[in-house]
Design a protein around this motif. Sequence first.
Motif, mmCIF file in Angstrom:
data_model
loop_
_atom_site.group_PDB
_atom_site.id
_atom_site.type_symbol
_atom_site.label_atom_id
_atom_site.label_comp_id
_atom_site.label_asym_id
_atom_site.label_seq_id
_atom_site.Cartn_x
_atom_site.Cartn_y
_atom_site.Cartn_z
ATOM 1 N N GLY A 1 -2.387 -3.023 2.435
ATOM 2 C CA GLY A 1 -1.103 -2.598 2.997
ATOM 3 C C GLY A 1 -1.180 -1.306 3.784
ATOM 4 N N GLY B 1 -7.653 -5.530 7.168
ATOM 5 C CA GLY B 1 -7.551 -6.516 8.246
ATOM 6 C C GLY B 1 -6.975 -7.850 7.799
ATOM 7 N N CYS C 1 -4.042 -8.766 7.145
ATOM 8 C CA CYS C 1 -2.704 -9.132 7.630
ATOM 9 C C CYS C 1 -2.631 -9.256 9.150
ATOM 10 N N CYS D 1 1.002 -4.824 8.343
ATOM 11 C CA CYS D 1 1.373 -3.777 7.377
ATOM 12 C C CYS D 1 1.655 -2.438 8.047
HETATM 13 S S1 FES Z 1 -2.923 -5.438 4.476
HETATM 14 FE FE1 FES Z 1 -4.898 -4.694 4.957
HETATM 15 S S2 FES Z 1 -4.747 -4.232 7.053
HETATM 16 FE FE2 FES Z 1 -2.753 -4.863 6.534
#
Ligand code: FES
Length: 322
Positions: free
Chosen positions: A227, A232, A234, A246
């Motif tokens: 988050g 990477g 998301c 995120c």
């Molecule tokens: S949740 Fe890991 S980069 Fe967005």
Amino acid sequence: MNDANKPVGFEIVGREDFSPATYSLVIRHPLMAKAARPGQFVIVMSHESGERIPLTIADFDREKGTITLVVQAVGKTTKEMQQTCQVGTVLYALVGPMGIPSPLGTARKVVCVGGGLGVAPIFPQARGFKENGAYVIGILGFRSKNLIFWQDKFNSCCDELILCTDDGSAGIKGFVSDGIKLAIASHPDIDEVIAIGPPLMMKACAEVTRPHAIKTMVSLNPIMVDGTGMCGGCRVKLGDEVKFACVDGPDFDGHKVDFADLMMRLRRYAETEKTAAQRWSENCRMKDQIEPEGTLAHTKPLSDALSEMIDLFDPFEQVKGG
Ligand code: FES
Ligand SMILES: Cc1cc2nc3c(=O)[nH]c(=O)nc-3n(C[C@H](O)[C@H](O)[C@H](O)COP(=O)(O)OP(=O)(O)OC[C@H]3O[C@@H](n4cnc5c(N)ncnc54)[C@H](O)[C@@H]3O)c2cc1C
């Protein structure tokens, strides 16, 4: 209980069950309530060895110092939370508010669309636009009348409310995209549409507004791990650009989002998720059998035994190299 024995974490002070699968949790966290803005989310760990999962801040009350999450029990963690998160218990960790707050901007007439569970996260945006002086048209979609929740909250902040059900048991019979068509037909001056719900629904909303060139924002829910923009996991595609939901979102221009890619990525761990849910539900059945006799509880604390049994994969393993 004296303070030393108090469980560490964030106390759940309210809970409501909207349907067999959907429940809300009100959590005491004055700082989070003060900092939260519409469109932001938190990452929750319900217990020390639990999975981190992102959940949208569906409401916040700065005076009471609480935030509200609305959760749909779809897999291992959300089903486990449905059983364990009761009033008086605590969430082990709560990180946030995360994500870029939804820009409430200068729009004078907006349509806020929520489908199913998406009704909850669209609420702070509808209220925020109203507080900003905009004319707010709410469109809420549910499969059926018995799944409706928070209609009263939307009545209090919307100038117009269009309720849609798939089976016609309440409001108009149809999808939220039909509701948008109705709103556009009677309001040629809509500045912006914001839609939150399943990817297919958001895609359909964006297709309805595209020919009218109405700005359409959607809130994306790809799989998130840290988050914070580091793993990477998301990644989402917008035209030729790649963004991390995120930290760059979760709200994006619905006319640019590659929904096919989003849906494909959401299904990536389906087998592992199914196995985790199966293992968890088998463990629950074991727990029910052993607890009355106390056989396992005699040899080691039940919580330790269970956390060993539900020793799941490390989520970071799944996203090596993004
Ligand atoms: S949740 Fe890991 S980069 Fe967005
Ligand atoms: C920004 C954001 C906000 C969200 N807000 C809410 C909310 O307010 N209420 C709510 O009920 N759900 C919300 N979700 C989805 C929620 O995080 C998943 O339903 C949850 O993680 C499922 O975990 P599980 O173990 O119960 O199910 P699993 O069986 O592990 O997964 C079921 C499905 O949930 C999705 N999912 C699984 N893990 C994650 C993850 N780490 N991140 C995102 N999606 C995942 C996948 O599509 C998966 O197929 C949000 C997701 C994001 C990204």
